[in-house]
Design a protein around this motif. Structure first.
Motif, PDB file in Angstrom:
ATOM      1  N   UNK A 132      37.973  47.429  51.662  1.00  0.00           N
ATOM      2  CA  UNK A 132      36.580  47.566  52.105  1.00  0.00           C
ATOM      3  C   UNK A 132      35.643  46.872  51.115  1.00  0.00           C
ATOM      4  N   UNK A 133      35.940  47.022  49.809  1.00  0.00           N
ATOM      5  CA  UNK A 133      35.116  46.370  48.788  1.00  0.00           C
ATOM      6  C   UNK A 133      35.231  44.856  48.899  1.00  0.00           C
ATOM      7  N   UNK A 134      36.432  44.370  49.157  1.00  0.00           N
ATOM      8  CA  UNK A 134      36.611  42.921  49.317  1.00  0.00           C
ATOM      9  C   UNK A 134      35.817  42.410  50.508  1.00  0.00           C
ATOM     10  N   UNK A 135      35.826  43.156  51.604  1.00  0.00           N
ATOM     11  CA  UNK A 135      35.090  42.732  52.795  1.00  0.00           C
ATOM     12  C   UNK A 135      33.594  42.750  52.526  1.00  0.00           C
ATOM     13  N   UNK A 136      33.119  43.798  51.848  1.00  0.00           N
ATOM     14  CA  UNK A 136      31.692  43.905  51.563  1.00  0.00           C
ATOM     15  C   UNK A 136      31.233  42.841  50.575  1.00  0.00           C
ATOM     16  N   UNK A 137      32.018  42.582  49.540  1.00  0.00           N
ATOM     17  CA  UNK A 137      31.644  41.611  48.511  1.00  0.00           C
ATOM     18  C   UNK A 137      31.919  40.179  48.953  1.00  0.00           C
ATOM     19  N   UNK A 138      32.803  40.008  49.870  1.00  0.00           N
ATOM     20  CA  UNK A 138      33.202  38.669  50.281  1.00  0.00           C
ATOM     21  C   UNK A 138      34.253  38.141  49.326  1.00  0.00           C
ATOM     22  N   UNK A 139      34.935  37.117  49.723  1.00  0.00           N
ATOM     23  CA  UNK A 139      35.987  36.549  48.893  1.00  0.00           C
ATOM     24  C   UNK A 139      35.407  35.462  48.008  1.00  0.00           C
ATOM     25  N   UNK A 140      35.882  35.408  46.782  1.00  0.00           N
ATOM     26  CA  UNK A 140      35.466  34.338  45.884  1.00  0.00           C
ATOM     27  C   UNK A 140      36.293  33.098  46.189  1.00  0.00           C
ATOM     28  N   UNK A 141      35.827  31.982  45.665  1.00  0.00           N
ATOM     29  CA  UNK A 141      36.555  30.730  45.879  1.00  0.00           C
ATOM     30  C   UNK A 141      37.955  30.785  45.276  1.00  0.00           C
ATOM     31  N   UNK A 142      38.087  31.474  44.139  1.00  0.00           N
ATOM     32  CA  UNK A 142      39.396  31.588  43.502  1.00  0.00           C
ATOM     33  C   UNK A 142      40.361  32.400  44.373  1.00  0.00           C
ATOM     34  N   UNK A 143      39.854  33.467  44.977  1.00  0.00           N
ATOM     35  CA  UNK A 143      40.699  34.284  45.844  1.00  0.00           C
ATOM     36  C   UNK A 143      41.134  33.498  47.084  1.00  0.00           C
ATOM     37  N   UNK A 144      40.213  32.720  47.643  1.00  0.00           N
ATOM     38  CA  UNK A 144      40.548  31.915  48.817  1.00  0.00           C
ATOM     39  C   UNK A 144      41.600  30.872  48.449  1.00  0.00           C
ATOM     40  N   UNK A 145      41.426  30.225  47.289  1.00  0.00           N
ATOM     41  CA  UNK A 145      42.384  29.210  46.854  1.00  0.00           C
ATOM     42  C   UNK A 145      43.747  29.839  46.598  1.00  0.00           C
ATOM     43  N   UNK A 146      43.792  31.009  45.988  1.00  0.00           N
ATOM     44  CA  UNK A 146      45.065  31.680  45.709  1.00  0.00           C
ATOM     45  C   UNK A 146      45.770  32.037  47.016  1.00  0.00           C
ATOM     46  N   UNK A 147      45.022  32.535  47.988  1.00  0.00           N
ATOM     47  CA  UNK A 147      45.624  32.876  49.274  1.00  0.00           C
ATOM     48  C   UNK A 147      46.145  31.625  49.980  1.00  0.00           C
ATOM     49  N   UNK A 148      45.429  30.527  49.869  1.00  0.00           N
ATOM     50  CA  UNK A 148      45.871  29.280  50.489  1.00  0.00           C
ATOM     51  C   UNK A 148      47.147  28.777  49.813  1.00  0.00           C
ATOM     52  N   UNK A 149      47.226  28.878  48.482  1.00  0.00           N
ATOM     53  CA  UNK A 149      48.422  28.429  47.767  1.00  0.00           C
ATOM     54  C   UNK A 149      49.644  29.255  48.166  1.00  0.00           C
ATOM     55  N   UNK A 150      49.437  30.549  48.383  1.00  0.00           N
ATOM     56  CA  UNK A 150      50.545  31.405  48.805  1.00  0.00           C
ATOM     57  C   UNK A 150      51.112  30.944  50.142  1.00  0.00           C
TER      58      UNK A 150
END
Length: 106
Positions: A71-89
């Motif tokens: 819920x905190x992630x959804x409220x805060x939004x994803x950072x660019x680093x988190x998006x990049x890490x998810x894409x690398x996975x």
């Protein structure tokens, strides 16, 4: 005729009463044992259910923590680093990145 001193033979009515008392006592003892066994079994089941409740409460608290994090992630939004890490996975890379595969472990 001379009467014998000592015990006289009890009548059949007295024998029946005595037999009924013995049967009643035996039945009462059986019912008491059944009650005791039932209580012991119920205590065992109760303990099992209490253990299950404790496990469920632990799982609920873990799930609530995970939900709060999401819920905190959804409220805060994803950072660019988190998006990049998810894409690398998932196997994606940035256009300027070079990917090296380690073939020594194969």
């Amino acid at each position: 005729m001379a009467q014998k001193k000592g015990k006289q033979k009890p009548s059949s009515a007295q024998q029946a009463k005595k037999r009924n008392r013995v049967i009643f006592r035996i039945a009462l003892i059986c019912v008491a044992f059944y009650g005791i066994i039932s209580v012991v079994q119920l205590q065992g089941r109760l303990q099992e259910r209490q253990n299950e409740i404790a496990q469920m409460e632990t799982r609920i608290s873990q799930q609530q923590e995970e939900n709060d994090t999401l819920r905190k992630q959804v409220e805060d939004g994803l950072t660019d680093e988190q998006i990049a890490a998810m894409a690398r996975e998932q196997g994606y890379v940035m256009p300027s990145e070079r990917v090296f595969a380690d073939s020594s472990s194969q």
